[in-house]
Design a protein around this motif. Structure first.
Motif, PDB file in Angstrom:
ATOM      1  N   THR A   4       2.287   0.554  -2.540  1.00 59.33           N
ATOM      2  CA  THR A   4       1.414   0.548  -1.407  1.00 59.33           C
ATOM      3  C   THR A   4       1.059   1.909  -0.999  1.00 59.33           C
ATOM      4  OG1 THR A   4       2.232  -1.450  -0.388  1.00 59.33           O
ATOM      5  CG2 THR A   4       0.655  -0.438   0.684  1.00 59.33           C
ATOM      6  N   LEU A   5       2.129   2.762  -0.514  1.00 60.50           N
ATOM      7  CA  LEU A   5       2.006   4.289  -0.212  1.00 60.50           C
ATOM      8  C   LEU A   5       1.605   5.109  -1.324  1.00 60.50           C
ATOM      9  CD1 LEU A   5       5.287   4.259   2.221  1.00 60.50           C
ATOM     10  CD2 LEU A   5       2.684   3.876   2.635  1.00 60.50           C
ATOM     11  N   ALA A   9       1.077  -5.485   5.782  1.00 62.74           N
ATOM     12  CA  ALA A   9       0.677  -4.189   6.539  1.00 62.74           C
ATOM     13  C   ALA A   9      -0.502  -3.607   5.565  1.00 62.74           C
ATOM     14  CB  ALA A   9       1.931  -3.130   6.476  1.00 62.74           C
ATOM     15  N   THR A  10      -1.294  -3.100   6.436  1.00 61.49           N
ATOM     16  CA  THR A  10      -2.299  -2.423   5.681  1.00 61.49           C
ATOM     17  C   THR A  10      -2.665  -0.921   6.161  1.00 61.49           C
ATOM     18  OG1 THR A  10      -3.844  -4.406   5.478  1.00 61.49           O
ATOM     19  CG2 THR A  10      -5.106  -2.128   5.565  1.00 61.49           C
ATOM     20  N   TYR A  11      -2.547   0.039   5.100  1.00 60.92           N
ATOM     21  CA  TYR A  11      -2.674   1.357   5.321  1.00 60.92           C
ATOM     22  C   TYR A  11      -4.109   1.496   4.945  1.00 60.92           C
ATOM     23  CZ  TYR A  11       2.284   1.242   5.221  1.00 60.92           C
ATOM     24  OH  TYR A  11       3.523   1.010   5.674  1.00 60.92           O
ATOM     25  N   SER A  12      -4.892   2.680   5.396  1.00 60.51           N
ATOM     26  CA  SER A  12      -6.181   3.452   5.480  1.00 60.51           C
ATOM     27  C   SER A  12      -6.147   4.752   5.336  1.00 60.51           C
ATOM     28  CB  SER A  12      -7.078   2.682   6.217  1.00 60.51           C
ATOM     29  OG  SER A  12      -7.072   3.477   7.658  1.00 60.51           O
ATOM     30  N   ILE A  13      -7.130   5.024   4.465  1.00 59.84           N
ATOM     31  CA  ILE A  13      -7.859   6.541   4.738  1.00 59.84           C
ATOM     32  C   ILE A  13      -9.094   6.329   5.302  1.00 59.84           C
ATOM     33  CG2 ILE A  13      -6.653   7.598   2.468  1.00 59.84           C
ATOM     34  CD1 ILE A  13      -9.454   7.051   1.212  1.00 59.84           C
ATOM     35  N   GLU A  14      -9.038   7.355   6.286  1.00 56.28           N
ATOM     36  CA  GLU A  14     -10.436   7.289   7.263  1.00 56.28           C
ATOM     37  C   GLU A  14     -11.143   8.661   7.185  1.00 56.28           C
ATOM     38  OE1 GLU A  14     -10.977   4.549   9.980  1.00 56.28           O
ATOM     39  OE2 GLU A  14      -9.234   3.253   9.165  1.00 56.28           O
ATOM     40  N   GLY A  39     -11.027   3.604   2.216  1.00 56.00           N
ATOM     41  CA  GLY A  39     -10.039   2.761   1.259  1.00 56.00           C
ATOM     42  C   GLY A  39      -8.807   2.120   2.014  1.00 56.00           C
ATOM     43  N   THR A  40      -8.151   1.289   1.425  1.00 55.93           N
ATOM     44  CA  THR A  40      -7.226   0.505   2.111  1.00 55.93           C
ATOM     45  C   THR A  40      -6.206   0.130   0.931  1.00 55.93           C
ATOM     46  OG1 THR A  40      -8.698  -1.556   1.862  1.00 55.93           O
ATOM     47  CG2 THR A  40      -8.406  -0.569   4.188  1.00 55.93           C
ATOM     48  N   SER A  41      -4.912   0.317   1.502  1.00 54.99           N
ATOM     49  CA  SER A  41      -3.763  -0.259   0.544  1.00 54.99           C
ATOM     50  C   SER A  41      -3.112  -1.164   1.442  1.00 54.99           C
ATOM     51  CB  SER A  41      -2.849   0.817   0.187  1.00 54.99           C
ATOM     52  OG  SER A  41      -2.109   0.904  -0.899  1.00 54.99           O
ATOM     53  N   HIS A  42      -2.689  -2.463   0.905  1.00 55.82           N
ATOM     54  CA  HIS A  42      -2.195  -3.575   1.673  1.00 55.82           C
ATOM     55  C   HIS A  42      -0.705  -3.916   1.047  1.00 55.82           C
ATOM     56  CE1 HIS A  42      -6.150  -3.950   3.146  1.00 55.82           C
ATOM     57  NE2 HIS A  42      -6.591  -4.270   1.678  1.00 55.82           N
ATOM     58  N   ASN A  43       0.121  -3.843   1.847  1.00 58.21           N
ATOM     59  CA  ASN A  43       1.573  -4.664   1.371  1.00 58.21           C
ATOM     60  C   ASN A  43       1.504  -6.138   1.761  1.00 58.21           C
ATOM     61  OD1 ASN A  43       4.173  -5.806   0.960  1.00 58.21           O
ATOM     62  ND2 ASN A  43       5.019  -3.627   1.548  1.00 58.21           N
ATOM     63  N   LEU A  44       1.206  -6.755   0.882  1.00 60.14           N
ATOM     64  CA  LEU A  44       1.223  -8.456   1.166  1.00 60.14           C
ATOM     65  C   LEU A  44       2.389  -9.130   1.260  1.00 60.14           C
ATOM     66  CD1 LEU A  44      -1.823  -9.166  -1.697  1.00 60.14           C
ATOM     67  CD2 LEU A  44      -1.994  -8.464   0.903  1.00 60.14           C
ATOM     68  N   GLY A  45       3.371  -8.628   0.976  1.00 59.52           N
ATOM     69  CA  GLY A  45       4.776  -9.040   1.040  1.00 59.52           C
ATOM     70  C   GLY A  45       5.025 -10.269   0.214  1.00 59.52           C
ATOM     71  N   TYR A  60       6.807  -9.530  -4.745  1.00 56.05           N
ATOM     72  CA  TYR A  60       6.392  -9.255  -3.511  1.00 56.05           C
ATOM     73  C   TYR A  60       5.283  -8.269  -4.214  1.00 56.05           C
ATOM     74  CZ  TYR A  60      10.806  -9.887  -1.093  1.00 56.05           C
ATOM     75  OH  TYR A  60      11.807 -10.303  -0.615  1.00 56.05           O
ATOM     76  N   GLN A  61       4.045  -8.187  -3.251  1.00 60.41           N
ATOM     77  CA  GLN A  61       2.903  -8.105  -3.937  1.00 60.41           C
ATOM     78  C   GLN A  61       1.990  -7.083  -2.912  1.00 60.41           C
ATOM     79  OE1 GLN A  61       0.765 -11.632  -4.086  1.00 60.41           O
ATOM     80  NE2 GLN A  61      -1.201 -10.854  -5.092  1.00 60.41           N
ATOM     81  N   THR A  62       1.204  -6.278  -3.855  1.00 59.75           N
ATOM     82  CA  THR A  62       0.370  -5.257  -2.988  1.00 59.75           C
ATOM     83  C   THR A  62      -1.186  -5.502  -3.588  1.00 59.75           C
ATOM     84  OG1 THR A  62       0.044  -3.387  -4.518  1.00 59.75           O
ATOM     85  CG2 THR A  62       2.134  -3.503  -3.372  1.00 59.75           C
ATOM     86  N   SER A  63      -2.093  -5.038  -2.762  1.00 54.55           N
ATOM     87  CA  SER A  63      -3.370  -5.068  -3.421  1.00 54.55           C
ATOM     88  C   SER A  63      -3.983  -3.394  -2.592  1.00 54.55           C
ATOM     89  CB  SER A  63      -4.412  -6.098  -3.142  1.00 54.55           C
ATOM     90  OG  SER A  63      -4.475  -6.487  -1.760  1.00 54.55           O
ATOM     91  N   TRP A  64      -5.114  -3.015  -3.213  1.00 56.97           N
ATOM     92  CA  TRP A  64      -5.579  -1.907  -2.575  1.00 56.97           C
ATOM     93  C   TRP A  64      -7.141  -1.594  -3.495  1.00 56.97           C
ATOM     94  CZ3 TRP A  64      -5.402   0.219  -7.910  1.00 56.97           C
ATOM     95  CH2 TRP A  64      -4.235  -0.029  -8.685  1.00 56.97           C
ATOM     96  N   GLY A  65      -7.873  -1.107  -2.422  1.00 54.88           N
ATOM     97  CA  GLY A  65      -9.230  -0.880  -2.803  1.00 54.88           C
ATOM     98  C   GLY A  65     -10.310   0.381  -2.448  1.00 54.88           C
ATOM     99  N   THR A  66     -11.002   0.805  -3.204  1.00 53.05           N
ATOM    100  CA  THR A  66     -12.160   1.382  -2.780  1.00 53.05           C
ATOM    101  C   THR A  66     -13.272   1.321  -3.316  1.00 53.05           C
ATOM    102  OG1 THR A  66     -11.817   2.956  -4.680  1.00 53.05           O
ATOM    103  CG2 THR A  66     -10.670   3.749  -2.579  1.00 53.05           C
TER     104      THR A  66
END
Lengths: 482, 482
Positions: free
Chosen positions: A178-179, A213-218, A230-236, A258-264
Motif C-alpha cells: 500500500t505504501l 485504511a486509505t492513503y492519498s496524494i493530494e 490518487g489513492t492506495s488502499h489496504n483492504l485487509g 491480505y489485499q490492497t488496491s490503488w488507483g489514479t
C-alpha cells in the motif's frame, strides 16, 4: 482572428477560477462535453497528454512487479453486495444494465465503478498456495460513477483510470505494498507532472468503502483547494473473507489473503491544468506535453529559413523530442498565441536574422520569457537541457506556491478563515467523525490527509476545541476540495 | 507434475480443434471465463500479447495521421436510430442501461457496440470548413455486443478493439482512406502476427450496418475455417446525412462529408492461436510474444552457470529483447514443457557443458527443433537474427498451409465438398443475396470477400449455377467462418 483573441476568450483566472478552468479545457481542445449529461470526450490534444501519463505510470507500475490484465466491465449485482461497506459506498452511484440482447436479464449487471468485487471473484479461483503470492495485477480501463455535479476531468460519470489489485500472505506485506504504491504515485506526480503532493492517510470517514485504511496524494490547486489525485488502499481481509480467497500456507493451514488496491485517473489531467495554468491558458510540463517544442518559421519565404527549421525538426525528432513545425498559413503572432494557450513548453522562432547570427530565439512557456542563445553544434542536447530546466522550474514554482499557502492553526476560527483565504491548514485534530462532519456541513471544509510525521504540536483539536490526551490527537491537513 | 502432463491435458488438435483451442486458451493462462455469461478475463500472459499488438498497431495508425481520442461508452438510444441500417444491425445485440444513480433514466443508454453514432454527433460540432478535413481519429476501448454463442477472443459479449473514424471532402478520398487502412491491417497481420490474409470486399449481405462498402482481412485457421480479423468501411454520406455533418467547401457551398471507419479487435488473439498453435500449445511470433527468449539454467548449482545466464539475460534485455530467466525451483523438463505450451519462440538451455564448450543449446518453438551454436561475441545480434528467422519462417509456414488449402471450384457440389474438407474455395459468384443466403442456411458456408483482382475465370455461378453475363460475375472466396 486577431492575435490575442484566443486569450481574451479565457475568463479571468483570479476572479473566476472555475470559468477559467472550463474555458481552458474547451478552448485548448483538451476535452468537450459528451451528449449524455456528465460525460466527456477526450479530444486528440487532451488524449495525447493522457497517453504520456499512461506510458510513464505504466512503466513504474510494471517495475513493482504488477502485470496488466483486463476484467469485464459488467459485475453481477450480487457481487457488489458481498462486502457490506462496499455496497453501501457504491450502490447509490452505479449505472445498471437491465436488459441485453433483446431480453430482460435475470440478474442485473452493474457497470463497474471499481473492480474489487469481480477481481476477487477470479482471485478466489486462481490462488491456491503461498507460492501464488504475492499476486499483483493492474488494469487500465473505464469506470462509471453516476455523479450529480460533474466537471471535465475532475468528476465525470465515466472516467479512465488504472486500478491495481494485489494479494499477500501477511498484513505486513499488504501494508508495505500500500505504501509502496503511494510512494510511486508521489514520485510520479513530482517528477512527471511537476506537482508536489500532500501524502498521508485519510480519515475513517473519507476512506474507501471496504478498506481498512486509505492513503492519498493530494495536490493544491491555484485557488487553494485540494484535488485528491490518487489513492492506495489496504483492504485487509475484508474482501478476501467476503469472496473466500484463501491460500495454503507453508504451515499447512488455509488462510485468508491480505489485499490492497490503488488507483489514479484522468483527474490527474485536471490537476495538471489547475496547478500550472495561467491567464494565457495551459502550461504543460515537458514530460507530458504532446509537443515539447514548437518551431515557428519567421519570414518563411526568405532563403534558408525553411531548410533550417525542417532540418532542426528532423534532428530533434530523431533524438526523441516531440516537436511540431508550424508551417501553417497563419501569422507568427497567431501561432504564438495558439501554442501559448496550448501550453507548449518551448517555442523556437526562427527567421533570417537568426540564420544570419547563428542564433536561436526562444520562448519558455513556464516563465513566459523570450530569450536568445547561440545555436549549439548539438541542438538536441541544447534543447533537452532547456526542457529539463523547465520541468524543474515548474515543480519548484508549484512547490513554492504550495508552501506559501499552508497555515498552521490552533482554533476553529483561524482554521476556517485560513482555508477561506485559499490555504491548506495543518492542525491537530481529535479524529472524531462528528467533528469532521460538522465542519464539512457548516463550511465545506474537509480533512484531506494525515502525513507520516505525526509529531503533535498542540493539545487541543483545532476544529472542535476538544482537549487531546497524549497520543490521541492527529496531525492532519484541512482544505476545501474538488 | 510429470514432465508431459501439461501437453497431455490439451485435446487432440486434429480430431477436436474446438476443444484444443479452449484448452490452449485456458491452460496457457491467456484468458479465463468471466462470471457473467459470454465475458472473458484477459490474464497477464494474454494481455501482454495484446499490449504488443496494440503498440505495433498504434504506431501504424498514428503514421497515417490519425490521432487517439476517447469517447463516452454510453450512447443515447435515439442516436442509434438515426441511421436506419445501423439500428437494424445493432439493436438486437445491445446492452442497455435503464437506471443510474438510483434513478430511472429518462432516455435509455446503449453501451456502445461501436461508436459511429456518438462520434458523428461530435464531428457535426467540430467540422466547419474544408480546412478541418480530413479529420482522422482513433480510439482504443471496450465495446459490448450481446451474443448467444461465445468463445474466448473469438466472440465475447465485451471485447477490446481500436476503431478509427475519418471524415473527408470527397468520395475519392474516403475510398482511398478505406483502402489505406485495409492495407495497414494486411501489412500488420503479415509482418507482426505472421498471418497471411485474404484481402477483399465483403458482399452486400455481409457489409457493416450503415456502410456503402466493407472490406476485410480474413485469415485461414488450421481447421480451414475463416476468421474475419479486421474491417475497413466506406460509410459514404450515410452517417453524415443522418447527423448533419457538413463543411463549407472552397466553392462557398455547404456539403456533407464522406466518412470511413475501420477496426481490429482482440479477435486477432484468436487468429494467432488458431493459425500458429500445435499439439504442444501456443506458438507465438517473436514480435508479439511476451517473452521472446526464455533461459533455463541446467545444473544451476555448477560453477559459472548462474553467472553466465544472469549476464546473458541482462545483455539481451539491454538490447531490447524480452527475456525471462527461469530460475524457479522446478526441473528443466518441467520448464521446457511449460514454455513450449506457452509458445515462447526461443529457449536457451545453458549448463556446464555449454559453458565448457562455449556453446549455446537452443530450441526453436516454430520448428520444435533443438540445435547448438557457438556463442557469438555479439549475443544480442545472434539472438535477434534467430528471432527474425523464426518470425519469417512462421509466416512462410502459414502461407504454405493457406496456399495448399485453396481450391478453385466451378459448381455447387465441388464447392461444398472442398469447403467441408477444410478449404477456402475461390469461385465465380452471381452476387445475388438469395444465392448466398441459401448456401449459408443449407451448408453454413459463407462468402468471405472479393479480392482486388476480379479477372473472371468462368461464366457460371459456382454456387447456384446461374449463367453470368460479361462483367456480371464476381471472384469471391467461400469458407465456413468463426
Amino acid at each position: 482572428m486577431a492575435e490575442n483573441e484566443f486569450v481574451q476568450e479565457i475568463a479571468d483566472i483570479k476572479s473566476d477560477f472555475p470559468q477559467w478552468y472550463t474555458d481552458v479545457v474547451l478552448k485548448t481542445e483538451m476535452a468537450d462535453y459528451g451528449p449524455v449529461k456528465g460525460t466527456m470526450v477526450m479530444r486528440p490534444y487532451g488524449y495525447a497528454v493522457w497517453e504520456n501519463i499512461q506510458s510513464e505510470m505504466d512503466r513504474r507500475i510494471k517495475a513493482t512487479g504488477a502485470k496488466n490484465t483486463y476484467f469485464p466491465i459488467f459485475i453481477p449485482y450480487s457481487f457488489l453486495a458481498k462486502e457490506a461497506d462496499h455496497v453501501e459506498g457504491f450502490a447509490p452511484e452505479v449505472a445498471v444494465v437491465t436488459y441485453a440482447g433483446g431480453e430482460e436479464l435475470s440478474e442485473k449487471l452493474v457497470v463497474r465503478p471499481t473492480s474489487e468485487t469481480i477481481i476477487c471473484n477470479m482471485f478466489a479461483k486462481w490462488v491456491q498456495s503461498y507460492r501464488d503470492l504475492p499476486m499483483m495485477i493492474n488494469q487500465w480501463c473505464n469506470v462509471v460513477r453516476w455523479e450529480k455535479t460533474t466537471r471535465p476531468f475532475l468528476r465525470t460519470s465515466e472516467f479512465l483510470w488504472q486500478e491495481g489489485h494485489t494479494l499477500h500472505a501477511t498484513p505486513e506485506e499488504a501494508e508495505e505494498e500500500t505504501l509502496r504504491m503511494l510512494e510511486v504515485y508521489r514520485e510520479f506526480s513530482e517528477n512527471v507532472l511537476a506537482i508536489p503532493m500532500f501524502v498521508g492517510r485519510k480519515s475513517e470517514k473519507e476512506k474507501f468503502a471496504g478498506a481498512d485504511a486509505t492513503y492519498s496524494i493530494e495536490a493544491m490547486m491555484q485557488d487553494g483547494k485540494s484535488l485528491q489525485a490518487g489513492t492506495s488502499h489496504n483492504l485487509g481481509q475484508n474482501f478476501s473473507k467476503a469472496f473466500n480467497i484463501k491460500f495454503l500456507d507453508k504451515d499447512g493451514t488455509h488462510k485468508f489473503c491480505y489485499q490492497t488496491s490503488w488507483g489514479t485517473s484522468t483527474r490527474l489531467m485536471g490537476a495538471l491544468i489547475m496547478v500550472h495554468g495561467d491567464q494565457r491558458g495551459l502550461v504543460l510540463p515537458p514530460k507530458v506535453a504532446p509537443y515539447q517544442v514548437v518551431i515557428v518559421p519567421i519570414a518563411a519565404k526568405k532563403a534558408g529559413v525553411m531548410e533550417w527549421v525542417t532540418k532542426a525538426k528532423q534532428t530533434l525528432e530523431a533524438a526523441g523530442i516531440r516537436v511540431y513545425l508550424d508551417d501553417r498559413d497563419q501569422t507568427p503572432g497567431w501561432k504564438f498565441n495558439e501554442w501559448e494557450m496550448k501550453g507548449v513548453p518551448l517555442r523556437i522562432e526562427f527567421g533570417p536574422k537568426d540564420l544570419e547570427n547563428n542564433n536561436l530565439t526562444m520562448f519558455r512557456r513556464d516563465k513566459n520569457e523570450k530569450f536568445t542563445a547561440p545555436i549549439s553544434s548539438d541542438l538536441p542536447a541544447q534543447i533537452s537541457s532547456i526542457l529539463t530546466e523547465i520541468q524543474q522550474y515548474m515543480l519548484e514554482k508549484a512547490r513554492a506556491f504550495r508552501d506559501s499557502h499552508i497555515r498552521v492553526c490552533y482554533n476553529h476560527e483561524d482554521l476556517v478563515n485560513a482555508v477561506n483565504e485559499g490555504n491548506f491548514v495543518k492542525a491537530m485534530w481529535c479524529g472524531d467523525r462528528e467533528c469532521e462532519e460538522k465542519l464539512k456541513s457548516d463550511t465545506a471544509i474537509t480533512t484531506r490527509n494525515m502525513p507520516a510525521d505525526q509529531t503533535p504540536f498542540s493539545d487541543t483539536c483545532a476544529c472542535c476545541g476538544k482537549k487531546l490526551d497524549k497520543g490521541e490527537g492527529k496531525v492532519i491537513y484541512f482544505a476545501k476540495a474538488y
